[in-house]
Design a protein around this motif. Sequence first.
Motif, PDB file in Angstrom:
ATOM      1  N   ARG A  57       0.846  -1.209   0.000  1.00 21.30           N
ATOM      2  CA  ARG A  57       0.000   0.000   0.000  1.00 21.30           C
ATOM      3  C   ARG A  57       0.877   1.253   0.000  1.00 21.30           C
ATOM      4  O   ARG A  57       0.621   2.208  -0.746  1.00 21.30           O
ATOM      5  CB  ARG A  57      -0.929   0.017   1.229  1.00 21.30           C
ATOM      6  N   SER A  58       1.915   1.246   0.806  1.00 19.06           N
ATOM      7  CA  SER A  58       2.809   2.403   0.863  1.00 19.06           C
ATOM      8  C   SER A  58       3.584   2.564  -0.448  1.00 19.06           C
ATOM      9  O   SER A  58       3.788   3.680  -0.932  1.00 19.06           O
ATOM     10  CB  SER A  58       3.765   2.256   2.045  1.00 19.06           C
ATOM     11  N   GLU A  59       3.994   1.458  -1.043  1.00 19.31           N
ATOM     12  CA  GLU A  59       4.691   1.496  -2.338  1.00 19.31           C
ATOM     13  C   GLU A  59       3.780   2.083  -3.420  1.00 19.31           C
ATOM     14  O   GLU A  59       4.208   2.878  -4.267  1.00 19.31           O
ATOM     15  CB  GLU A  59       5.132   0.072  -2.725  1.00 19.31           C
ATOM     16  N   ILE A  60       2.507   1.700  -3.390  1.00 20.73           N
ATOM     17  CA  ILE A  60       1.532   2.187  -4.366  1.00 20.73           C
ATOM     18  C   ILE A  60       1.501   3.723  -4.373  1.00 20.73           C
ATOM     19  O   ILE A  60       1.424   4.356  -5.419  1.00 20.73           O
ATOM     20  CB  ILE A  60       0.137   1.591  -4.047  1.00 20.73           C
ATOM     21  N   TRP A  61       1.600   4.319  -3.186  1.00 19.95           N
ATOM     22  CA  TRP A  61       1.546   5.784  -3.101  1.00 19.95           C
ATOM     23  C   TRP A  61       2.762   6.454  -3.724  1.00 19.95           C
ATOM     24  O   TRP A  61       2.715   7.642  -4.033  1.00 19.95           O
ATOM     25  CB  TRP A  61       1.394   6.226  -1.643  1.00 19.95           C
ATOM     26  N   ARG A  62       3.839   5.711  -3.931  1.00 23.10           N
ATOM     27  CA  ARG A  62       5.025   6.296  -4.564  1.00 23.10           C
ATOM     28  C   ARG A  62       4.826   6.506  -6.057  1.00 23.10           C
ATOM     29  O   ARG A  62       5.568   7.245  -6.685  1.00 23.10           O
ATOM     30  CB  ARG A  62       6.259   5.429  -4.306  1.00 23.10           C
ATOM     31  N   ASP A  63       3.825   5.829  -6.641  1.00 21.76           N
ATOM     32  CA  ASP A  63       3.581   6.020  -8.071  1.00 21.76           C
ATOM     33  C   ASP A  63       2.081   6.059  -8.345  1.00 21.76           C
ATOM     34  O   ASP A  63       1.559   5.300  -9.155  1.00 21.76           O
ATOM     35  CB  ASP A  63       4.262   4.909  -8.885  1.00 21.76           C
ATOM     36  N   THR A  64       1.373   6.913  -7.590  1.00 21.17           N
ATOM     37  CA  THR A  64      -0.062   7.104  -7.804  1.00 21.17           C
ATOM     38  C   THR A  64      -0.283   8.419  -8.538  1.00 21.17           C
ATOM     39  O   THR A  64      -0.870   8.456  -9.598  1.00 21.17           O
ATOM     40  CB  THR A  64      -0.812   7.080  -6.459  1.00 21.17           C
ATOM     41  N   ASP A  65       0.229   9.510  -7.950  1.00 23.81           N
ATOM     42  CA  ASP A  65       0.129  10.831  -8.573  1.00 23.81           C
ATOM     43  C   ASP A  65       1.050  11.745  -7.793  1.00 23.81           C
ATOM     44  O   ASP A  65       0.672  12.305  -6.771  1.00 23.81           O
ATOM     45  CB  ASP A  65      -1.326  11.325  -8.524  1.00 23.81           C
ATOM     46  N   ASN A  66       2.278  11.880  -8.276  1.00 18.70           N
ATOM     47  CA  ASN A  66       3.283  12.575  -7.468  1.00 18.70           C
ATOM     48  C   ASN A  66       3.051  14.073  -7.371  1.00 18.70           C
ATOM     49  O   ASN A  66       3.687  14.743  -6.559  1.00 18.70           O
ATOM     50  CB  ASN A  66       4.689  12.229  -7.954  1.00 18.70           C
ATOM     51  N   ALA A  67       2.122  14.608  -8.154  1.00 21.62           N
ATOM     52  CA  ALA A  67       1.786  16.032  -8.015  1.00 21.62           C
ATOM     53  C   ALA A  67       0.962  16.290  -6.760  1.00 21.62           C
ATOM     54  O   ALA A  67       0.785  17.428  -6.351  1.00 21.62           O
ATOM     55  CB  ALA A  67       1.013  16.513  -9.247  1.00 21.62           C
ATOM     56  N   ARG A  68       0.431  15.214  -6.140  1.00 23.53           N
ATOM     57  CA  ARG A  68      -0.437  15.440  -4.972  1.00 23.53           C
ATOM     58  C   ARG A  68      -0.072  14.546  -3.797  1.00 23.53           C
ATOM     59  O   ARG A  68      -0.839  14.421  -2.857  1.00 23.53           O
ATOM     60  CB  ARG A  68      -1.914  15.242  -5.362  1.00 23.53           C
ATOM     61  N   SER A  69       1.087  13.896  -3.851  1.00 24.96           N
ATOM     62  CA  SER A  69       1.443  13.029  -2.717  1.00 24.96           C
ATOM     63  C   SER A  69       2.908  13.246  -2.355  1.00 24.96           C
ATOM     64  O   SER A  69       3.565  14.095  -2.933  1.00 24.96           O
ATOM     65  CB  SER A  69       1.156  11.561  -3.075  1.00 24.96           C
ATOM     66  N   GLY A  70       3.395  12.486  -1.364  1.00 22.58           N
ATOM     67  CA  GLY A  70       4.815  12.559  -1.046  1.00 22.58           C
ATOM     68  C   GLY A  70       5.146  13.189   0.304  1.00 22.58           C
ATOM     69  O   GLY A  70       4.288  13.335   1.165  1.00 22.58           O
TER      70      GLY A  70
END
Length: 456
Positions: free
Chosen positions: A228-241
């Motif tokens: 789940r955490s890995e997924i957030w690294r390549d979901t939409d980097n303009a709005r995450s991180g």
Amino acid sequence: MARDQIDMTPLQSRDELVAWLEAGVKDPADFRIGTEHEKTPFTLQGHQPVPYEGARGIGALLEGMKLLLGWEPIMENGNIIGLYDVTGGGAISLEPGGQFELSGAPVETVHQTQSELMAHLAQVREIATPLGIGFLGLGMTPSWSRAQIPVMPKGRYKIMTGYMPKVGKYGIDMMYRTCTVQTNLDFSSEADMVKKLRVSLALQPIATALFANSPFTEGKPNGFLSFRSEIWRDTDNARSGMLPWAFEDGMGFERWVDYALDVPMYFVKRGDNYIDVSGTSFRDFFEGKNPALPGERPTLSDWANHLSTIFPEVRLKRYLEMRGADGAPWVRLPALPAFWVGLLYDSDTLDAAWDLVRNWTARERQSLRDDVPRFGFKARIKDRYLFEIAKECLKLSHAGLRRRNRIDQIGRDESRYLEPLERIIDCGRTPAEELLDKFNGAWNGSIEPAYDECAF
């Protein structure tokens, strides 16, 4: 949060956006704790996804909960998509793939979080069990393909589903296959917000490791402890991180507003309709230049909704949201608010936590965040394993909760809710590693036992 905000006052100036955030400042005596958790529904027979429609579907589950609780239904185009507790402030909502979310009411103590959770689970069971529905406490659905998962009838999700593949590899997986638990906490001033934001951003990978609980995809180990955490690294980097700019001089409410103005929008809501404006900036909308709504200016509701579509590791609304943890079995859920309350709501502990992270560079913080989904406690920052830092954070949190000294009916303070995390530290392994051991041992390479052992 479950409900899209409704305040149709048109905005005139950037100052109003800043003021909306500033309105979250509270006296420490009024600090509250909000806990939100998602769980994956499955059919007790056959362990399949649960559709929205039908006599044994998610719609029927929500109708049953409405009758049981007397909560206000949240409707969209004739479909029940959630429930709202007008008196207490809690809500039940649906994530895109049917993940069932409780957004808890703002409460004063972790004891109340625990009571709310136990009441919720008893209520859900009462309605779900006769419908043949169970719930899974994992960070990701362990056995279903994307194609198998039903789509909930919510307009905003349709827009996001179309947009996600344009901006990252895993956005659809994030929406339809993951579950999280998050904690929402208050701040007493702009400076207090900045300090808490920085400490919790830097330490979010600790929560990710302690709660790592998504090692399976489509019936097999996926190579990660928290996919789940890995997924957030390549979901939409303009709005995450990890928001490196939040650690720079001049950080405050205005800086967050400037960031949010440039995060691409998903939708604008008018009445029951979601207008697809995906990829356009709120800044242009603010100047009356949105191609879908020419000449129209945003309202406070549009702003509140937009802020809810930004997904960094810690999110600022009128409170701070800790977003780094995988969904978990019920016994571990109160441990997350306990962990963060102990670290952030006691000033001595907050100072000590800041001392722990203040010399980390943006690059080091990022590298720790990048490594934790795969390596868990074995990730490193500077010359230290994350395991040692997690152990230290747990000690600090424990001390903070002891000093807070909020006692239950039989004289226990909130530090008792850290016990599941202390057991994890004692054995030195993430929950995901324990699950992988079972998969390779007692489960004989089958994911099916997870539907018993990890069920609520």
